[in-house]
Design an enzyme around this catalytic site. Structure first.
Site, PDB file in Angstrom:
ATOM      1  N   ASP A  81       1.345  -1.586  -0.010  1.00 40.91           N
ATOM      2  CA  ASP A  81       0.073   0.202  -0.244  1.00 40.91           C
ATOM      3  C   ASP A  81       0.611   0.994  -0.269  1.00 40.91           C
ATOM      4  O   ASP A  81       0.283   2.309   0.088  1.00 40.91           O
ATOM      5  CB  ASP A  81      -1.228   0.101   1.101  1.00 40.91           C
ATOM      6  CG  ASP A  81      -0.069  -0.306   2.906  1.00 40.91           C
ATOM      7  OD1 ASP A  81       1.414  -0.049   2.636  1.00 40.91           O
ATOM      8  OD2 ASP A  81      -0.480  -0.710   3.348  1.00 40.91           O
ATOM      9  N   GLU A  96      -0.031  -8.966  -0.469  1.00 43.41           N
ATOM     10  CA  GLU A  96      -0.993  -8.417   0.318  1.00 43.41           C
ATOM     11  C   GLU A  96      -2.137  -7.830  -0.113  1.00 43.41           C
ATOM     12  O   GLU A  96      -2.493  -6.778   0.159  1.00 43.41           O
ATOM     13  CB  GLU A  96       0.233  -7.758   1.500  1.00 43.41           C
ATOM     14  CG  GLU A  96      -0.213  -7.678   2.200  1.00 43.41           C
ATOM     15  CD  GLU A  96       0.938  -7.149   3.375  1.00 43.41           C
ATOM     16  OE1 GLU A  96       0.030  -5.721   2.945  1.00 43.41           O
ATOM     17  OE2 GLU A  96       1.742  -7.701   3.417  1.00 43.41           O
ATOM     18  N   GLU A 102      -2.596   4.929   2.532  1.00 45.92           N
ATOM     19  CA  GLU A 102      -1.961   3.762   2.179  1.00 45.92           C
ATOM     20  C   GLU A 102      -3.805   2.825   1.845  1.00 45.92           C
ATOM     21  O   GLU A 102      -3.107   2.327   1.147  1.00 45.92           O
ATOM     22  CB  GLU A 102      -0.846   2.918   3.309  1.00 45.92           C
ATOM     23  CG  GLU A 102      -0.170   3.436   4.001  1.00 45.92           C
ATOM     24  CD  GLU A 102       0.365   4.396   4.449  1.00 45.92           C
ATOM     25  OE1 GLU A 102      -0.474   4.951   5.090  1.00 45.92           O
ATOM     26  OE2 GLU A 102       1.471   5.371   4.601  1.00 45.92           O
ATOM     27  N   HIS A 116       5.385   5.872  13.331  1.00 44.56           N
ATOM     28  CA  HIS A 116       6.347   6.792  11.690  1.00 44.56           C
ATOM     29  C   HIS A 116       4.834   6.860  11.015  1.00 44.56           C
ATOM     30  O   HIS A 116       4.884   8.265  10.362  1.00 44.56           O
ATOM     31  CB  HIS A 116       7.035   5.223  11.614  1.00 44.56           C
ATOM     32  CG  HIS A 116       6.459   4.108  10.302  1.00 44.56           C
ATOM     33  ND1 HIS A 116       5.938   3.814  11.149  1.00 44.56           N
ATOM     34  CD2 HIS A 116       5.787   5.029   8.675  1.00 44.56           C
ATOM     35  CE1 HIS A 116       4.522   2.820   9.830  1.00 44.56           C
ATOM     36  NE2 HIS A 116       5.400   2.628   8.976  1.00 44.56           N
ATOM     37  N   ARG A 123       2.362   8.617   8.446  1.00 41.59           N
ATOM     38  CA  ARG A 123       1.859   9.473   8.249  1.00 41.59           C
ATOM     39  C   ARG A 123       0.710  11.158   8.573  1.00 41.59           C
ATOM     40  O   ARG A 123       1.126  12.100   9.825  1.00 41.59           O
ATOM     41  CB  ARG A 123       2.080   9.879   6.706  1.00 41.59           C
ATOM     42  CG  ARG A 123       2.309  11.367   5.394  1.00 41.59           C
ATOM     43  CD  ARG A 123       1.838  11.270   4.901  1.00 41.59           C
ATOM     44  NE  ARG A 123       3.736  10.367   3.822  1.00 41.59           N
ATOM     45  CZ  ARG A 123       4.433  10.907   3.117  1.00 41.59           C
ATOM     46  NH1 ARG A 123       3.999  12.324   3.688  1.00 41.59           N
ATOM     47  NH2 ARG A 123       5.243  10.534   2.589  1.00 41.59           N
ATOM     48  N   HIS A 163      12.888   5.839  12.722  1.00 41.91           N
ATOM     49  CA  HIS A 163      12.554   5.324  11.905  1.00 41.91           C
ATOM     50  C   HIS A 163      13.328   7.407  11.484  1.00 41.91           C
ATOM     51  O   HIS A 163      13.364   7.693  11.981  1.00 41.91           O
ATOM     52  CB  HIS A 163      11.345   6.138  11.506  1.00 41.91           C
ATOM     53  CG  HIS A 163      10.786   5.803   9.984  1.00 41.91           C
ATOM     54  ND1 HIS A 163      10.773   7.153   9.050  1.00 41.91           N
ATOM     55  CD2 HIS A 163      10.108   4.864   9.302  1.00 41.91           C
ATOM     56  CE1 HIS A 163      10.494   6.517   8.023  1.00 41.91           C
ATOM     57  NE2 HIS A 163      10.477   5.813   8.028  1.00 41.91           N
TER      58      HIS A 163
HETATM   59  C1  UD1 Z   1       6.505   4.449   4.208  1.00 41.20           C
HETATM   60  C2  UD1 Z   1       4.643   4.618   3.236  1.00 41.20           C
HETATM   61  C3  UD1 Z   1       4.667   3.833   4.965  1.00 41.20           C
HETATM   62  C4  UD1 Z   1       4.982   2.726   5.393  1.00 41.20           C
HETATM   63  C5  UD1 Z   1       6.579   3.427   6.039  1.00 41.20           C
HETATM   64  C6  UD1 Z   1       7.526   2.336   6.148  1.00 41.20           C
HETATM   65  C7  UD1 Z   1       3.719   5.680   1.928  1.00 41.20           C
HETATM   66  C8  UD1 Z   1       3.825   7.294   1.231  1.00 41.20           C
HETATM   67  N1  UD1 Z   1       3.872   5.802   3.407  1.00 41.20           N
HETATM   68  O1  UD1 Z   1       6.022   6.017   5.204  1.00 41.20           O
HETATM   69  O2  UD1 Z   1       3.131   3.060   4.379  1.00 41.20           O
HETATM   70  O3  UD1 Z   1       4.490   2.532   6.518  1.00 41.20           O
HETATM   71  O4  UD1 Z   1       7.429   3.940   4.436  1.00 41.20           O
HETATM   72  O5  UD1 Z   1       8.260   2.724   7.422  1.00 41.20           O
HETATM   73  O6  UD1 Z   1       4.516   5.658   0.769  1.00 41.20           O
HETATM   74  N2  UD1 Z   1      13.534   8.317   5.245  1.00 41.20           N
HETATM   75  C9  UD1 Z   1      14.968   8.490   5.354  1.00 41.20           C
HETATM   76  N3  UD1 Z   1      16.194   7.252   5.124  1.00 41.20           N
HETATM   77  C10 UD1 Z   1      15.339   6.387   4.722  1.00 41.20           C
HETATM   78  C11 UD1 Z   1      13.401   6.549   4.976  1.00 41.20           C
HETATM   79  C12 UD1 Z   1      13.157   7.606   4.974  1.00 41.20           C
HETATM   80  O7  UD1 Z   1      16.001   9.426   5.603  1.00 41.20           O
HETATM   81  O8  UD1 Z   1      15.868   5.063   4.630  1.00 41.20           O
HETATM   82  C13 UD1 Z   1      13.142   9.916   5.741  1.00 41.20           C
HETATM   83  C14 UD1 Z   1      13.159  10.952   4.647  1.00 41.20           C
HETATM   84  O9  UD1 Z   1      13.342  12.265   4.805  1.00 41.20           O
HETATM   85  C15 UD1 Z   1      12.241  10.993   3.508  1.00 41.20           C
HETATM   86  C16 UD1 Z   1      11.448  10.110   5.227  1.00 41.20           C
HETATM   87  O10 UD1 Z   1      12.201   9.744   6.268  1.00 41.20           O
HETATM   88  O11 UD1 Z   1      12.064  12.135   3.132  1.00 41.20           O
HETATM   89  C17 UD1 Z   1      10.093   9.957   4.442  1.00 41.20           C
HETATM   90  O12 UD1 Z   1      10.280   9.027   4.082  1.00 41.20           O
HETATM   91  P1  UD1 Z   1       8.676   8.320   3.429  1.00 41.20           P
HETATM   92  O13 UD1 Z   1       8.800   7.177   2.907  1.00 41.20           O
HETATM   93  O14 UD1 Z   1       7.646   9.446   2.636  1.00 41.20           O
HETATM   94  O15 UD1 Z   1       7.121   8.093   4.064  1.00 41.20           O
HETATM   95  P2  UD1 Z   1       6.960   7.028   4.930  1.00 41.20           P
HETATM   96  O16 UD1 Z   1       6.476   7.642   6.667  1.00 41.20           O
HETATM   97  O17 UD1 Z   1       8.990   5.882   5.555  1.00 41.20           O
HETATM   98  N1  UDP Z   2      11.634  -3.610  11.184  1.00 43.30           N
HETATM   99  C1  UDP Z   2      12.927  -3.275  11.112  1.00 43.30           C
HETATM  100  N2  UDP Z   2      13.597  -2.866  11.930  1.00 43.30           N
HETATM  101  C2  UDP Z   2      12.975  -1.393  13.118  1.00 43.30           C
HETATM  102  C3  UDP Z   2      11.790  -1.702  12.736  1.00 43.30           C
HETATM  103  C4  UDP Z   2      11.142  -2.233  12.135  1.00 43.30           C
HETATM  104  O1  UDP Z   2      13.305  -4.717  10.851  1.00 43.30           O
HETATM  105  O2  UDP Z   2      13.838  -0.978  13.612  1.00 43.30           O
HETATM  106  C5  UDP Z   2      10.752  -4.309  10.532  1.00 43.30           C
HETATM  107  C6  UDP Z   2       9.277  -4.797  11.448  1.00 43.30           C
HETATM  108  O3  UDP Z   2      10.703  -6.456  12.165  1.00 43.30           O
HETATM  109  C7  UDP Z   2       8.772  -5.337  10.122  1.00 43.30           C
HETATM  110  C8  UDP Z   2       8.620  -3.591   8.987  1.00 43.30           C
HETATM  111  O4  UDP Z   2      10.134  -3.600   9.549  1.00 43.30           O
HETATM  112  O5  UDP Z   2       8.663  -5.963   9.731  1.00 43.30           O
HETATM  113  C9  UDP Z   2       7.719  -2.573   9.516  1.00 43.30           C
HETATM  114  O6  UDP Z   2       7.823  -1.359   9.052  1.00 43.30           O
HETATM  115  P1  UDP Z   2       7.467  -0.182   9.518  1.00 43.30           P
HETATM  116  O7  UDP Z   2       6.594  -0.066  10.667  1.00 43.30           O
HETATM  117  O8  UDP Z   2       8.531   0.617   8.885  1.00 43.30           O
HETATM  118  O9  UDP Z   2       6.179  -0.022   8.170  1.00 43.30           O
HETATM  119  P2  UDP Z   2       4.817  -0.491   8.235  1.00 43.30           P
HETATM  120  O10 UDP Z   2       4.456  -2.464   8.207  1.00 43.30           O
HETATM  121  O11 UDP Z   2       3.692   0.207   8.503  1.00 43.30           O
HETATM  122  O12 UDP Z   2       4.412  -0.341   7.076  1.00 43.30           O
END
Ligand code: UD1
Ligand code: UDP
Length: 372
Positions: A96, A118, A132, A205, A207, A238
């Site tokens: 999603d 999924e 999502e 984390h 949004r 995160h």
């Molecule tokens: C995204 C997904 C969410 C998922 C989550 C898992 C969307 C809209 N959201 O949200 O569904 O649950 O990933 O974690 O697709 N950043 C880093 N390094 C990284 C990752 C993120 O620096 O490796 C920072 C960056 O500043 C980035 C911000 O986190 O802009 C947000 O990342 P983003 O992918 O936009 O949103 P998530 O909250 O991670």
């Molecule tokens: N996870 C990880 N390291 C972390 C936090 C989470 O490997 O520090 C794993 C966790 O076991 C799960 C997945 O990341 O498999 C969940 O990811 P996240 O919560 O970022 O996204 P969501 O599932 O909400 O989309």
């Protein structure tokens, strides 16, 4: 030879797609191509390294504090050329995220069939989780193959009028990933720090929770930790700077909580398996903790994972400070309530989801997962 391209970009997608990449690579009649969007960077690379997956393409789209516009437009613009060059027979997307939605839209524009891993999770509240819920509903309009993790997910798709012949109940690939992670002899300095205390495992984390809701969560957690000397919390944070700022403001000087960098998935599963309870707004963690019998307080107003709630391991506690405080405190102080939630169950699969998906793509037949 059938050409299957997998497109993913965030940590949870990678955790759930890498085992499938490795299964597809074993199949002689399938050519497997991996394209990562790089929606995440460090958190994606951590997972790719764990599963030894080397992408064929990387769109490198991540920017600090990226908006939904940034992610969607950059993926659309960058993936077109790759899809046109490779002309895959099917593209597999997961779940999603904005990567999932944008990659699916690109496939639709190019008339490339989509397989949705999924598929069928729903809250039916388009703003929760945001974006999502929209992403997964939108992909369901486009997908040719719907790999539903559970019967409930499949039922959602059937109610929405999807062709039953396009729906396959496979179990969730995260359960496949979990088969080899939790070890009896696992150690970690953070677990040593907790010692004989109760480990409270925290992630946050989403949004829609950024801002006031996240401050509520952190304040509630802090209040309970201050009242319960037997608890110590570990929070792998995160990388989103907005999350980091809120956590630093509310929890920065709290000695009962260790805020650490994101941990690898092997570490994460071992922490989950050893925690006393977990507070999270994560999706994936709601699927993982039930199999270790670890109660989860879900800090969200909706969940698309009702199986765990029905089984009793998950409890939806919203994002209001008082509600989180009361529920967290009650679970620590009422042993009967705790014991009821701490029932190990596995409503999300049997660890063979990837084989089923590969069978469907390779042979057109499979043996569905039936939950007990
Ligand atoms: C995204 C997904 C969410 C998922 C989550 C898992 C969307 C809209 N959201 O949200 O569904 O649950 O990933 O974690 O697709 N950043 C880093 N390094 C990284 C990752 C993120 O620096 O490796 C920072 C960056 O500043 C980035 C911000 O986190 O802009 C947000 O990342 P983003 O992918 O936009 O949103 P998530 O909250 O991670
Ligand atoms: N996870 C990880 N390291 C972390 C936090 C989470 O490997 O520090 C794993 C966790 O076991 C799960 C997945 O990341 O498999 C969940 O990811 P996240 O919560 O970022 O996204 P969501 O599932 O909400 O989309």
């Amino acid at each position: 030879m059938k050409k299957v391209m997998l497109v993913f970009g965030t940590r949870p997608e990678a955790i759930k797609m890498c085992p499938l990449v490795n299964e597809l690579k074993k199949r002689s009649s399938i050519q497997t191509i991996v394209c990562v969007t790089g929606q995440h960077r460090q958190m994606l690379e951590q997972v790719l390294a764990t599963f030894n997956v080397v992408p064929d393409y990387d769109l490198y789209i991540m920017k600090e504090k990226q908006t939904l516009f940034d992610i969607t437009t950059n993926i659309l613009n960058r993936i077109k050329e790759i899809l046109e060059k490779e002309k895959p027979d099917v593209v597999l997307v997961h779940g999603d995220t904005s990567t999932t939605f944008a990659a699916s839209l690109a496939c639709f524009y190019l008339h490339i069939p989509i397989g949705h891993v999924e598929a069928g999770l729903r809250t039916y509240n388009i703003f929760s989780p945001y974006p999502e819920e929209f992403n997964r509903q939108a992909v369901s309009i486009l997908s040719k193959y719907n790999f539903a993790p559970t019967q409930m997910a499949a039922d959602n798709l059937i109610r929405e009028g999807k062709d039953p012949n396009s729906i396959f109940i496979t179990g969730n690939t995260v359960i496949d990933a979990m088969q080899h992670t939790v070890k009896e002899d696992y150690t970690h300095p953070e677990l040593d720090w907790v010692g004989n205390g109760k480990l409270i495992f925290i992630t946050a984390h989403r949004r829609e929770n950024l801002g006031e809701s996240m401050h509520h969560m952190f304040r509630a957690i802090r209040r309970v930790l201050d009242e319960h000397p037997e608890c110590k919390a570990v929070y792998p944070i995160h990388m989103n700077p907005v999350v980091r700022k809120a956590a630093a403001e509310e929890l920065g000087d709290c000695s009962k909580i260790h805020i650490i960098e994101p941990i690898g998935v092997f570490d994460c599963h071992n922490f989950e398996a050893r925690c006393y309870l977990c507070l999270t707004d994560s999706g994936g963690i709601q699927e993982e903790c039930p199999s270790y019998g670890r109660p989860v307080l879900v800090m969200r107003n909706t969940t698309e994972r009702p199986e765990g709630v029905q089984a009793g391991t998950l409890r939806l506690v919203g994002t209001d400070e008082e509600m989180i405080y009361k529920n967290f405190k009650k679970l620590l102080e009422n042993q009967e309530d705790y014991n009821k939630m701490a029932q190990a169950c596995n409503p999300y699969g049997d660890g063979h989801a990837c084989e089923r998906i590969a069978d469907i793509l390779e042979k057109g037949t499979y043996s569905p997962w039936v939950s007990e």
